[in-house]
Write a protein that holds these residues in place. Sequence first.
Motif, PDB file in Angstrom:
ATOM      1  N   ALA A 256       0.843  -1.188   0.000  1.00 49.57           N
ATOM      2  CA  ALA A 256       0.000   0.000   0.000  1.00 49.57           C
ATOM      3  C   ALA A 256       0.880   1.240   0.000  1.00 49.57           C
ATOM      4  CB  ALA A 256      -0.924   0.008   1.207  1.00 49.57           C
ATOM      5  N   ILE A 257       0.362   2.328  -0.560  1.00 52.19           N
ATOM      6  CA  ILE A 257       1.063   3.602  -0.619  1.00 52.19           C
ATOM      7  C   ILE A 257       0.099   4.717  -0.244  1.00 52.19           C
ATOM      8  CG2 ILE A 257       0.573   3.964  -3.088  1.00 52.19           C
ATOM      9  CD1 ILE A 257       3.384   5.244  -3.304  1.00 52.19           C
ATOM     10  N   ALA A 258       0.614   5.743   0.420  1.00 52.72           N
ATOM     11  CA  ALA A 258      -0.176   6.934   0.727  1.00 52.72           C
ATOM     12  C   ALA A 258       0.706   8.153   0.474  1.00 52.72           C
ATOM     13  CB  ALA A 258      -0.657   6.926   2.170  1.00 52.72           C
ATOM     14  N   VAL A 259       0.146   9.167  -0.188  1.00 56.80           N
ATOM     15  CA  VAL A 259       0.880  10.394  -0.514  1.00 56.80           C
ATOM     16  C   VAL A 259      -0.051  11.563  -0.223  1.00 56.80           C
ATOM     17  CG1 VAL A 259       2.310  11.561  -2.229  1.00 56.80           C
ATOM     18  CG2 VAL A 259       1.921   9.097  -2.429  1.00 56.80           C
ATOM     19  N   TYR A 260       0.338  12.452   0.696  1.00 53.00           N
ATOM     20  CA  TYR A 260      -0.543  13.547   1.107  1.00 53.00           C
ATOM     21  C   TYR A 260       0.228  14.838   1.308  1.00 53.00           C
ATOM     22  CZ  TYR A 260      -4.455  10.390   1.490  1.00 53.00           C
ATOM     23  OH  TYR A 260      -5.442   9.490   1.177  1.00 53.00           O
ATOM     24  N   TRP A 261      -0.508  15.953   1.171  1.00 54.08           N
ATOM     25  CA  TRP A 261       0.017  17.312   1.316  1.00 54.08           C
ATOM     26  C   TRP A 261      -0.823  18.063   2.331  1.00 54.08           C
ATOM     27  CZ3 TRP A 261      -2.424  22.049   0.208  1.00 54.08           C
ATOM     28  CH2 TRP A 261      -1.597  23.173   0.084  1.00 54.08           C
TER      29      TRP A 261
END
Length: 302
Positions: A256-261
Amino acid sequence: MFSALVVNGQPQPQPHPHEQGELPVPWWSFTKTVLATTALSLVRDRVIGLDDLVFDQPYTLRQLLRHEAGLADYGELGEYHQAVANGESAWSVDEMLKRLDGARLRYTPGAGWRYSNVGYLLIGRLIERLTDLTLEDAVNQRVLAPLGLSNVRFAKTRADLKTNHVVDTLNYDPAWVYHGLLIGSVSQAALFLDRLFCADLLSAGLLTEMRGARTLGGPIPGRPWIARSYGLGLMQGTLEGGYALSGHTGCGPGSAIAVYWVCDGEVSASGAAFQVDASEGAVEAIVVEQLMQALRQTLKGL
């Protein structure tokens, strides 16, 4: 676990940087954010409008991007999950749509919400039609190169996923991701989101449109959000304390991957995490923790 962090445009040192940030990993559904950005570059250039109908269908580009077009998703098919688990090759697009009855709208466009990978397959086709380029060339020319990103590409064969020790045992056909599966480092994923929001690829007005979201509900067990919404290719989650994060989570067989700003006044930060044998909530929690810590430390130093 691989992780990367960018604060006010500056990549932050991570322990064991090669192992942590630079090996290519599947971006899974974070690919949707890249596709949405590519589509919005066409809106920027007045090639298409967000509220234009597409493919002679009763839904608009905005509705496709926000999963409001009335389309179903092949993830609802039990035989799809069984075929993936068996290591089978992906069905053709026509076969998938036939099994799904994918042309039949499940609700009136705009009147509901249903996460749909099929919708993003159509977005990819629309990008190709409007640019007269392959999807890979369009994404590279319109988004990745202008943002200064390198070594990000579409996985097309099983061999493309056997690029490092993390996924080298994965017998998975990336063609199962019908809208395309980008692979790249987590550091490039974090940079993509940082530069999307902080550079001038898209206007402030288009970024506002991108973050204009449909509210989806409250907390989900095991996830860090107290409220959830979906914009144009962006998942958005609200935390206790009021911070709102924009980005995307994705998962596939075995990872799984998560990318947030996030932004707080003069401070902005982007974080990305990828982990094998992890849930979506687990990688989201990693990113939330590193972003909140970065905000606290940076704001304290101002």
